[in-house]
Design a protein around this motif. Structure first.
Motif, PDB file in Angstrom:
ATOM      1  N   LEU A   1      37.355  16.321 -18.862  1.00  0.00           N
ATOM      2  CA  LEU A   1      37.237  15.154 -17.754  1.00  0.00           C
ATOM      3  C   LEU A   1      36.914  16.210 -16.551  1.00  0.00           C
ATOM      4  CD1 LEU A   1      37.899  12.384 -17.586  1.00  0.00           C
ATOM      5  CD2 LEU A   1      40.332  12.874 -16.873  1.00  0.00           C
TER       6      LEU A   1
ATOM      7  N   MET B   1      46.367   6.481 -13.220  1.00  0.00           N
ATOM      8  CA  MET B   1      46.858   6.092 -14.617  1.00  0.00           C
ATOM      9  C   MET B   1      48.309   5.686 -14.910  1.00  0.00           C
ATOM     10  SD  MET B   1      43.999   6.476 -16.206  1.00  0.00           S
ATOM     11  CE  MET B   1      44.417   6.664 -18.115  1.00  0.00           C
TER      12      MET B   1
ATOM     13  N   ARG C   1      35.164   5.218 -13.528  1.00  0.00           N
ATOM     14  CA  ARG C   1      36.019   4.859 -12.341  1.00  0.00           C
ATOM     15  C   ARG C   1      37.179   5.566 -12.292  1.00  0.00           C
ATOM     16  NH1 ARG C   1      36.690   0.613  -8.279  1.00  0.00           N
ATOM     17  NH2 ARG C   1      35.084  -0.801  -9.336  1.00  0.00           N
TER      18      ARG C   1
ATOM     19  N   HIS D   1      37.106   1.186 -17.259  1.00  0.00           N
ATOM     20  CA  HIS D   1      36.746   2.130 -16.318  1.00  0.00           C
ATOM     21  C   HIS D   1      35.223   2.604 -16.380  1.00  0.00           C
ATOM     22  CE1 HIS D   1      37.642   5.979 -18.907  1.00  0.00           C
ATOM     23  NE2 HIS D   1      37.192   4.740 -19.456  1.00  0.00           N
TER      24      HIS D   1
ATOM     25  N   LEU E   1      41.013   6.015 -11.677  1.00  0.00           N
ATOM     26  CA  LEU E   1      42.193   5.248 -11.730  1.00  0.00           C
ATOM     27  C   LEU E   1      43.262   5.948 -11.373  1.00  0.00           C
ATOM     28  CD1 LEU E   1      41.225   2.961 -14.695  1.00  0.00           C
ATOM     29  CD2 LEU E   1      40.669   2.340 -12.536  1.00  0.00           C
TER      30      LEU E   1
ATOM     31  N   ASP F   1      40.122   5.605 -20.642  1.00  0.00           N
ATOM     32  CA  ASP F   1      40.049   6.660 -21.827  1.00  0.00           C
ATOM     33  C   ASP F   1      38.916   6.294 -22.689  1.00  0.00           C
ATOM     34  OD1 ASP F   1      40.849   8.186 -24.427  1.00  0.00           O
ATOM     35  OD2 ASP F   1      42.206   8.787 -22.633  1.00  0.00           O
TER      36      ASP F   1
ATOM     37  N   SER G   1      40.613  17.962 -16.351  1.00  0.00           N
ATOM     38  CA  SER G   1      41.705  18.112 -17.586  1.00  0.00           C
ATOM     39  C   SER G   1      40.866  18.587 -19.057  1.00  0.00           C
ATOM     40  CB  SER G   1      42.618  17.040 -17.430  1.00  0.00           C
ATOM     41  OG  SER G   1      42.897  16.431 -18.605  1.00  0.00           O
ATOM     42  N   SER G   2      41.446  18.974 -19.803  1.00  0.00           N
ATOM     43  CA  SER G   2      41.078  19.436 -21.390  1.00  0.00           C
ATOM     44  C   SER G   2      42.067  18.614 -22.220  1.00  0.00           C
ATOM     45  CB  SER G   2      41.213  20.755 -21.486  1.00  0.00           C
ATOM     46  OG  SER G   2      39.730  21.513 -21.148  1.00  0.00           O
ATOM     47  N   GLY G   3      41.524  17.922 -23.154  1.00  0.00           N
ATOM     48  CA  GLY G   3      42.196  17.556 -24.152  1.00  0.00           C
ATOM     49  C   GLY G   3      41.673  18.508 -25.414  1.00  0.00           C
TER      50      GLY G   3
HETATM   51  C1  PZK Z   1      42.540  10.495 -16.742  1.00  0.00           C
HETATM   52  N1  PZK Z   1      43.084  11.194 -18.688  1.00  0.00           N
HETATM   53  C2  PZK Z   1      43.119  11.738 -20.302  1.00  0.00           C
HETATM   54  C3  PZK Z   1      40.840  12.098 -20.975  1.00  0.00           C
HETATM   55  C4  PZK Z   1      41.312  14.851 -20.872  1.00  0.00           C
HETATM   56  C5  PZK Z   1      42.208  13.923 -20.621  1.00  0.00           C
HETATM   57  N2  PZK Z   1      39.539   6.652 -15.193  1.00  0.00           N
HETATM   58  C6  PZK Z   1      40.558   7.720 -15.022  1.00  0.00           C
HETATM   59  N3  PZK Z   1      41.024   7.717 -13.959  1.00  0.00           N
HETATM   60  C7  PZK Z   1      41.905   8.922 -13.644  1.00  0.00           C
HETATM   61  N4  PZK Z   1      42.234   9.630 -14.670  1.00  0.00           N
HETATM   62  C8  PZK Z   1      41.792   9.593 -16.003  1.00  0.00           C
HETATM   63  C9  PZK Z   1      40.883   8.537 -16.248  1.00  0.00           C
HETATM   64  C10 PZK Z   1      40.288   8.236 -17.586  1.00  0.00           C
HETATM   65  N5  PZK Z   1      40.165   8.144 -18.751  1.00  0.00           N
HETATM   66  C11 PZK Z   1      42.496  10.077 -18.311  1.00  0.00           C
HETATM   67  N6  PZK Z   1      43.629  12.157 -17.638  1.00  0.00           N
HETATM   68  C12 PZK Z   1      43.348  11.244 -16.598  1.00  0.00           C
HETATM   69  C13 PZK Z   1      42.386  12.480 -20.536  1.00  0.00           C
HETATM   70  C14 PZK Z   1      39.797  12.971 -21.119  1.00  0.00           C
HETATM   71  C15 PZK Z   1      40.190  14.259 -21.175  1.00  0.00           C
HETATM   72  F1  PZK Z   1      41.358  16.187 -20.901  1.00  0.00           F
END
Ligand code: PZK
Length: 302
Positions: A24, A108, A104, A76, A106, A225, A17-19
């Motif tokens: 990520l 969410m 780690r 995490h 998770l 996060d 995913s992208s923010g």
């Molecule tokens: C998770 N995001 C938001 C973050 C993005 C978006 N430890 C984790 N396990 C599973 N999922 C996430 C996390 C964390 N942190 C966090 N979306 C999923 C996010 C960074 C960039 F584009």
């Protein structure tokens, strides 16, 4: 060694995913790679240039806070070492120079855990209209940017488009798996108290902050996060705090001032992309992130 800003992050790893600022990637069944770029947003848009080292500074702040709060709740964070990264991506992750964390994976929780110690932003708007924020009634007569009698938990939805929306604690509870909201809420308030007290001793007001939590396979609620950075929080210089009017932002004030000055020729309400930031604005903004990092962590940057 680069002093140019890293605004695009391309790795030979599955992209999750992208923010606006963060990226990520997938490392394995129970590990993710979290990357903070040097991108900066203001007035809801990403600036064409990044702020050199911003991603390193914010990652450093997050890691500092994970360490300083691990007695409150698990988090995490796994490692900032490149040898935890699969061989195929090790060189490119190495080039990120401290902008990544192995975390780690998770499950969410689908709400933002916002804690406010001061009355600003959407909290101030809601209070002015209704005398309450997220269903929490507040004493009458508060001014914009006043400190609240106690920090309050004001959950919000995670909007995929547009803005997060404030919701009541009851609505938040319905969105989360049974028994998880209250645990995460209590962690969030405790984390805010710890960090706000600490920051205040270093000349920074932590007006409010947003946490994300997830659930580990053993059921534990875990902080995720980035945490307690200028991107997830409002930092104000304590010596300039003046309730009753909008506050100067510790990190983004120069960018905002320039964008809204006639020099930039840009209207935040337009659909136009923002113009390039002058080098001096980039430099002064970088200095603010360095200042926040050094004040909060007590370490010298570089
Ligand atoms: C998770 N995001 C938001 C973050 C993005 C978006 N430890 C984790 N396990 C599973 N999922 C996430 C996390 C964390 N942190 C966090 N979306 C999923 C996010 C960074 C960039 F584009």
């Amino acid at each position: 060694m680069g002093d140019a800003a890293i605004t695009s992050v391309e790795l030979d790893l599955p992209h999750v995913s992208s923010g606006k600022v963060r990226e990520l990637f997938e490392l394995g069944p129970d590990r993710l790679l979290f990357v903070a770029s040097d991108r900066i947003s203001a007035y809801d848009v990403i600036m064409p240039q990044g702020i050199p080292d911003k991603g390193r500074l914010l990652t450093g702040m997050s890691i500092f806070w994970f360490g300083a709060t691990s007695d409150i709740c698990p988090n995490h964070f796994v490692s900032a070492a490149t040898d935890e990264v699969p061989r195929v991506a090790r060189d490119s992750v190495g080039a990120l120079e401290g902008r990544h964390m192995v975390v780690r994976r998770l499950e969410m929780l689908p709400v933002e855990f916002v804690v406010r110690g001061y009355l600003v932003g959407s909290g101030w708007r809601d209070y002015r209209c209704t005398g309450a924020v997220c269903g929490i009634p507040l004493p009458p007569g508060l001014r914009e940017a006043d400190q609240l009698p106690e920090p309050i938990f004001t959950p919000a939805t995670k909007a995929t488009v547009g803005h997060d929306e404030n919701i009541s604690e009851e609505q938040a509870e319905e969105l989360c798996p049974p028994g998880t909201l209250k645990v995460a809420r209590d962690y969030a308030i405790e984390l805010y108290r710890r960090a706000a007290g600490y920051a205040r001793g270093r000349g920074i007001i932590l007006a409010d902050t947003k946490f994300e939590f997830g659930r580990r396979s053993d059921g534990a609620i875990v902080l995720a996060d980035e945490v307690l950075t200028p991107d997830s929080s409002r930092f104000w210089p304590a010596d300039q705090w003046q309730p009753g009017r909008p506050q100067q932002s510790f990190d983004k004030q120069f960018v905002r001032d320039w964008l809204t000055s006639p020099d930039s020729g840009w209207d935040p309400k337009s659909d136009q992309p923002p113009p390039p930031l002058p080098a001096e604005i980039v430099e002064r903004t970088r200095d603010r992130y360095v200042e926040a990092y050094q004040r909060l962590t007590g370490r010298t940057f570089q």
